[in-house]
Design a protein around this motif. Sequence first.
Motif, PDB file in Angstrom:
ATOM      1  N   TRP A   2    -140.966  -1.757  -3.476  1.00  0.00           N
ATOM      2  CA  TRP A   2    -141.012  -1.119  -2.158  1.00  0.00           C
ATOM      3  C   TRP A   2    -140.491  -2.039  -1.072  1.00  0.00           C
ATOM      4  O   TRP A   2    -139.856  -1.584  -0.114  1.00  0.00           O
ATOM      5  CB  TRP A   2    -142.434  -0.637  -1.851  1.00  0.00           C
ATOM      6  N   ASP A   3    -140.732  -3.348  -1.204  1.00  0.00           N
ATOM      7  CA  ASP A   3    -140.196  -4.296  -0.230  1.00  0.00           C
ATOM      8  C   ASP A   3    -138.675  -4.315  -0.277  1.00  0.00           C
ATOM      9  O   ASP A   3    -138.019  -4.411   0.756  1.00  0.00           O
ATOM     10  CB  ASP A   3    -140.739  -5.709  -0.487  1.00  0.00           C
ATOM     11  N   ALA A   4    -138.119  -4.208  -1.480  1.00  0.00           N
ATOM     12  CA  ALA A   4    -136.657  -4.178  -1.624  1.00  0.00           C
ATOM     13  C   ALA A   4    -136.091  -2.924  -0.982  1.00  0.00           C
ATOM     14  O   ALA A   4    -135.083  -2.985  -0.261  1.00  0.00           O
ATOM     15  CB  ALA A   4    -136.260  -4.254  -3.092  1.00  0.00           C
ATOM     16  N   ILE A   5    -136.731  -1.791  -1.216  1.00  0.00           N
ATOM     17  CA  ILE A   5    -136.262  -0.538  -0.615  1.00  0.00           C
ATOM     18  C   ILE A   5    -136.338  -0.619   0.903  1.00  0.00           C
ATOM     19  O   ILE A   5    -135.408  -0.206   1.601  1.00  0.00           O
ATOM     20  CB  ILE A   5    -137.054   0.662  -1.165  1.00  0.00           C
ATOM     21  N   ALA A   6    -137.415  -1.177   1.428  1.00  0.00           N
ATOM     22  CA  ALA A   6    -137.540  -1.325   2.885  1.00  0.00           C
ATOM     23  C   ALA A   6    -136.417  -2.206   3.435  1.00  0.00           C
ATOM     24  O   ALA A   6    -135.829  -1.887   4.484  1.00  0.00           O
ATOM     25  CB  ALA A   6    -138.909  -1.914   3.239  1.00  0.00           C
ATOM     26  N   LEU A   7    -136.100  -3.300   2.736  1.00  0.00           N
ATOM     27  CA  LEU A   7    -135.010  -4.165   3.182  1.00  0.00           C
ATOM     28  C   LEU A   7    -133.680  -3.413   3.144  1.00  0.00           C
ATOM     29  O   LEU A   7    -132.902  -3.465   4.103  1.00  0.00           O
ATOM     30  CB  LEU A   7    -134.925  -5.419   2.304  1.00  0.00           C
ATOM     31  N   LEU A   8    -133.423  -2.709   2.058  1.00  0.00           N
ATOM     32  CA  LEU A   8    -132.172  -1.944   1.941  1.00  0.00           C
ATOM     33  C   LEU A   8    -132.062  -0.894   3.044  1.00  0.00           C
ATOM     34  O   LEU A   8    -131.001  -0.725   3.644  1.00  0.00           O
ATOM     35  CB  LEU A   8    -132.093  -1.284   0.563  1.00  0.00           C
ATOM     36  N   GLU A   9    -133.155  -0.191   3.310  1.00  0.00           N
ATOM     37  CA  GLU A   9    -133.149   0.809   4.381  1.00  0.00           C
ATOM     38  C   GLU A   9    -132.904   0.170   5.736  1.00  0.00           C
ATOM     39  O   GLU A   9    -132.154   0.701   6.555  1.00  0.00           O
ATOM     40  CB  GLU A   9    -134.458   1.596   4.380  1.00  0.00           C
ATOM     41  N   SER A  10    -133.516  -0.990   5.966  1.00  0.00           N
ATOM     42  CA  SER A  10    -133.340  -1.663   7.263  1.00  0.00           C
ATOM     43  C   SER A  10    -131.899  -2.124   7.468  1.00  0.00           C
ATOM     44  O   SER A  10    -131.468  -2.312   8.604  1.00  0.00           O
ATOM     45  CB  SER A  10    -134.296  -2.856   7.385  1.00  0.00           C
ATOM     46  N   ARG A  11    -131.153  -2.285   6.387  1.00  0.00           N
ATOM     47  CA  ARG A  11    -129.759  -2.711   6.459  1.00  0.00           C
ATOM     48  C   ARG A  11    -128.786  -1.532   6.408  1.00  0.00           C
ATOM     49  O   ARG A  11    -127.583  -1.723   6.331  1.00  0.00           O
ATOM     50  CB  ARG A  11    -129.440  -3.692   5.325  1.00  0.00           C
ATOM     51  N   GLY A  12    -129.312  -0.306   6.408  1.00  0.00           N
ATOM     52  CA  GLY A  12    -128.461   0.872   6.502  1.00  0.00           C
ATOM     53  C   GLY A  12    -128.049   1.511   5.196  1.00  0.00           C
ATOM     54  O   GLY A  12    -127.223   2.437   5.192  1.00  0.00           O
ATOM     55  N   ALA A  13    -128.626   1.091   4.072  1.00  0.00           N
ATOM     56  CA  ALA A  13    -128.220   1.643   2.775  1.00  0.00           C
ATOM     57  C   ALA A  13    -128.464   3.144   2.666  1.00  0.00           C
ATOM     58  O   ALA A  13    -127.781   3.821   1.900  1.00  0.00           O
ATOM     59  CB  ALA A  13    -128.930   0.918   1.636  1.00  0.00           C
ATOM     60  N   CYS A  49    -130.718  -3.771  -5.985  1.00  0.00           N
ATOM     61  CA  CYS A  49    -130.069  -4.460  -4.866  1.00  0.00           C
ATOM     62  C   CYS A  49    -128.656  -4.925  -5.182  1.00  0.00           C
ATOM     63  O   CYS A  49    -128.069  -5.700  -4.418  1.00  0.00           O
ATOM     64  CB  CYS A  49    -130.915  -5.670  -4.467  1.00  0.00           C
ATOM     65  N   HIS A  50    -128.059  -4.459  -6.261  1.00  0.00           N
ATOM     66  CA  HIS A  50    -126.832  -5.070  -6.781  1.00  0.00           C
ATOM     67  C   HIS A  50    -125.656  -5.105  -5.811  1.00  0.00           C
ATOM     68  O   HIS A  50    -124.796  -5.960  -5.921  1.00  0.00           O
ATOM     69  CB  HIS A  50    -126.410  -4.422  -8.111  1.00  0.00           C
ATOM     70  N   ALA A  51    -125.608  -4.206  -4.856  1.00  0.00           N
ATOM     71  CA  ALA A  51    -124.488  -4.182  -3.908  1.00  0.00           C
ATOM     72  C   ALA A  51    -124.824  -4.874  -2.584  1.00  0.00           C
ATOM     73  O   ALA A  51    -124.091  -4.724  -1.608  1.00  0.00           O
ATOM     74  CB  ALA A  51    -124.057  -2.738  -3.655  1.00  0.00           C
ATOM     75  N   PHE A  52    -125.892  -5.649  -2.550  1.00  0.00           N
ATOM     76  CA  PHE A  52    -126.355  -6.257  -1.309  1.00  0.00           C
ATOM     77  C   PHE A  52    -125.282  -7.110  -0.624  1.00  0.00           C
ATOM     78  O   PHE A  52    -125.173  -7.116   0.593  1.00  0.00           O
ATOM     79  CB  PHE A  52    -127.605  -7.102  -1.584  1.00  0.00           C
ATOM     80  N   TYR A  53    -124.495  -7.824  -1.403  1.00  0.00           N
ATOM     81  CA  TYR A  53    -123.437  -8.681  -0.855  1.00  0.00           C
ATOM     82  C   TYR A  53    -122.063  -8.017  -0.941  1.00  0.00           C
ATOM     83  O   TYR A  53    -121.045  -8.681  -0.770  1.00  0.00           O
ATOM     84  CB  TYR A  53    -123.401 -10.023  -1.594  1.00  0.00           C
ATOM     85  N   GLY A  54    -122.038  -6.713  -1.193  1.00  0.00           N
ATOM     86  CA  GLY A  54    -120.781  -6.037  -1.453  1.00  0.00           C
ATOM     87  C   GLY A  54    -120.315  -6.402  -2.845  1.00  0.00           C
ATOM     88  O   GLY A  54    -120.934  -7.221  -3.533  1.00  0.00           O
ATOM     89  N   THR A  55    -119.235  -5.780  -3.280  1.00  0.00           N
ATOM     90  CA  THR A  55    -118.676  -6.077  -4.598  1.00  0.00           C
ATOM     91  C   THR A  55    -117.161  -6.063  -4.502  1.00  0.00           C
ATOM     92  O   THR A  55    -116.589  -5.662  -3.485  1.00  0.00           O
ATOM     93  CB  THR A  55    -119.113  -5.042  -5.665  1.00  0.00           C
ATOM     94  N   ASP A  56    -116.535  -6.446  -5.578  1.00  0.00           N
ATOM     95  CA  ASP A  56    -115.074  -6.413  -5.658  1.00  0.00           C
ATOM     96  C   ASP A  56    -114.552  -4.984  -5.538  1.00  0.00           C
ATOM     97  O   ASP A  56    -113.412  -4.774  -5.159  1.00  0.00           O
ATOM     98  CB  ASP A  56    -114.637  -7.042  -6.987  1.00  0.00           C
ATOM     99  N   GLY A  57    -115.398  -4.004  -5.812  1.00  0.00           N
ATOM    100  CA  GLY A  57    -114.991  -2.606  -5.715  1.00  0.00           C
ATOM    101  C   GLY A  57    -115.627  -1.844  -4.566  1.00  0.00           C
ATOM    102  O   GLY A  57    -115.322  -0.673  -4.352  1.00  0.00           O
TER     103      GLY A  57
END
Length: 181
Positions: A2-13, A49-57
């Motif tokens: 849930w903490d990960a989801i909250a972080l992702l949501e706070s970053r606009g995911a 969280c795999h796309a947190f830093y963006g990816t090559d794609g």
Amino acid sequence: MWDAIALLESRGAGVIRHPGGTLLAHLRRVHARLDAWGGRSDLLSAGMCHAFYGTDGFAVSLGDVERRDELAEVIGESAERLVYVYGCCDRGRSYPGLAEGGEFVDRFTGAPMALSEGERRDFAELTVANELDVVDAGALNAQQARGLYELFGRWRPLLSPAAAREVELRLTAPTTEPTDA
């Protein structure tokens, strides 16, 4: 989680567009697929969280690679390391030799990066889960799907039986054309 989801949501995911809906929806589906395959806790966290830093794609980044400790505080250092490995991968230079222990290149630095056998396995499993979700969203054409099938066939030694089975089920194209008989 849930903490990960909250972080992702706070970053606009939750509002960033991604094949099949939003980035957050994609991240949840990748996590669920890894869970269904019996993935270990760190792999599940990395999947979320795999796309947190963006990816090559997928160029959109939710976090700064210069501040990796922010994500590590939420999901742990081991899971964050896998997120970084996934995001930093120079796919064109790293994918071809992954199963054989070939060079893995960090796209952020341009330098080779040493991965353990376990990290290669986790990376392959995460990549398959990600790409199968993109396939499910209808974002790839038949030629692209065949390319994934061939790539993942070379990676089979790295994949769990569940992931390898799903590659066969989801990406195998019919070998003959239908007839009107």
